[in-house]
Write an enzyme that holds these catalytic residues in place. Sequence first.
Site, PDB file in Angstrom:
ATOM      1  N   ASP A  24       0.880  -1.382  -0.010  1.00  0.00           N
ATOM      2  CA  ASP A  24      -0.072   0.024  -0.045  1.00  0.00           C
ATOM      3  C   ASP A  24       0.956   1.271   0.073  1.00  0.00           C
ATOM      4  OD1 ASP A  24      -2.722   1.366   0.661  1.00  0.00           O
ATOM      5  OD2 ASP A  24      -1.682   1.991   2.109  1.00  0.00           O
TER       6      ASP A  24
ATOM      7  N   GLU B  26       1.121  -0.378  -5.038  1.00  0.00           N
ATOM      8  CA  GLU B  26       0.335   0.710  -5.263  1.00  0.00           C
ATOM      9  C   GLU B  26       0.786   1.979  -5.238  1.00  0.00           C
ATOM     10  OE1 GLU B  26      -2.645   3.441  -3.997  1.00  0.00           O
ATOM     11  OE2 GLU B  26      -1.831   2.473  -2.366  1.00  0.00           O
TER      12      GLU B  26
END
Length: 639
Positions: free
Chosen positions: A309, A362
């Site tokens: 993330d 990401e």
Amino acid sequence: MIQDTTLEHDIYLFHEGNLRYSYKLLGAHPDVRNGEEGIRFAVWAPNAVQVSVVGMFNEWNGRENPMEKINDNGIWVAFIPGLEKGTIYKYEILTRHGHLQLKADPYAFSSELRPNTASVVFPLNDYIWGDEEWMKQRKAKNPYESPMSIYELHLGSWKNVEPEVFYNFRDYAEMVIPYVKELGYTHIELLPLTEHPFDRSWGYQATGYYSVTSRYGTPNDFKYFVDQCHKSGIGVILDWVPGHFCKDAHGLRRFDGEALYEYANPAKAEKTQWGTLTFDFARNEVQSFLISNAIYWLKEYHLDGLRVDAVASMLYLDFGKEDGEWELNEYGGRENLEAVSFIKKMNESVFEETPDVLMMAEESTSWPLVSAPTYIGGLGFNYKWNMGWMNDMLKYMEMDPVHRKYHHNLITFSLFYAFSENFVLPISHDEVVHGKKSLLNKMPGDYWQKFANLRAFLAYMYAHPGKKLLFMGGEFGQFDEWKDLEDLDWELLDYDSHASILDYTKQLQQLYQDMPALWELDHKEEGFMWIDANNYEQSVISFARNSRTTNDQLVVVCNFTPEVYHDYKVGVPKHGTYKEIFSSDAEYFGGSGQTNGLPLESIPSPWQGQDQHITMTIPPLGVSFLKRTSVSKEEDHEK
């Protein structure tokens, strides 16, 4: 005095930032000393004056079980006989400032159910796996040339008993796996399952990096869930957050009274946008902590990959900050050089230990070579989320079709860079929450047009190069945006339009699985060929997808207006007979039925840069997949 040379070596590697299994050194582990069974505790707290293990077993009295500091770099150990699995504990730490604080174990494998915050002793080795066949097949599989469609879900709001009361991992295994398998997804991606205090952080602000959240059960319950996924042929990816952690008092913040896991410099430590703290990526012991954590999830839980993330928040010192809130690096740039070095080291370590897994970034900027190997200057991930494609396409699809011709570049621009990285096309939870509306409700037009737009969008997504990811609810056209405290609106499946979208998703997935042209050359330029990218006036595009086998080529025609175009000429690469093998406008999907039921014979007249063309019906807000099923009479004669 340490006499075990293996232990000495592990401690040395830990402080060097190179211990990849630091969770076996630190934390709480069953042990035997002088014939007595008990638990060995070890914690890193270099700035502490004294550390004790406390719990119900000693009435939370820090004088009962003090720990011994075994080296100058701050590792404390204690063996407590008689303790066993399920023991609840914390570390009582006396700081240099004379304060006593209670901390959860950074390396705990289990935790109490919130709002309680203590750690729980839980051995790692008491689950018997049954997924040997899956793990064997995974080693032999090439993910780049295989279909990959990912169903992203947040377990607690997929289905729950009631708001904030959840089913067990084992219950979810019985409910989720048949559903996902029936739809044809190859992987599940779970929002973070590290222990976290606040439900509505969805796991992105963690306190227990090694602890499976107790909201859904025990570590063994989660292992069962993964095991059952693998037995059903479904891979499991976990969302993982090495960039920052929350400030809750029992967590990592100022763990031993000083900045330890976080940067000491507030300009580097503070994630002002989220109210969290950045890990100190330069600190060796933090590197051992995080790299071991990645390997821990992949090894101990047999996970097939990690979606990392907020990589951009790690790479840039000024991420989410105003002027004056951050400082330039030593070369006058805004890159966090320590984070860049850490990310490369992390990926190298992960792939050396588990070479057949997925490491997905990401990363929301244009940082180069994210999914390239480190030895050619890349960050070392093997996949990157294509946030540019996602933003462009959602912006385009939300427009009234009347205006789309003025923004035609939004559906074509992604092909300029589609092969610069190994991309995943993500429609994730972030796009259907906080007022952004659900995927279906983003679509313009009346009721019918909303569903037609959704079908067209999903078909274009599956035809576009890159692996696929869709957040739960999108598969049946949830009208409301994601409600993280409630479960999905499953009652919508009682309505034909939503049941049809679910069936459409299933059939689209089947098409995707069956057609190598849609995935075999996903990351190579030869896997894609424009036929016509320039018909902005009618908002129609056409292209070919190629596999290694010429005869598997597909021609895809997309119409992003509600107009029907009859006798529309489409250039085709080869002469022969073309069959429409899939149409998003088929009546049984809820479409208008403007399909091409009869075979389409190519005409030996050049068009759109091709030697041949066909004439066909282009459905409204529709996508057609065409496949050459036989050679033309002329080609047959030539043979």
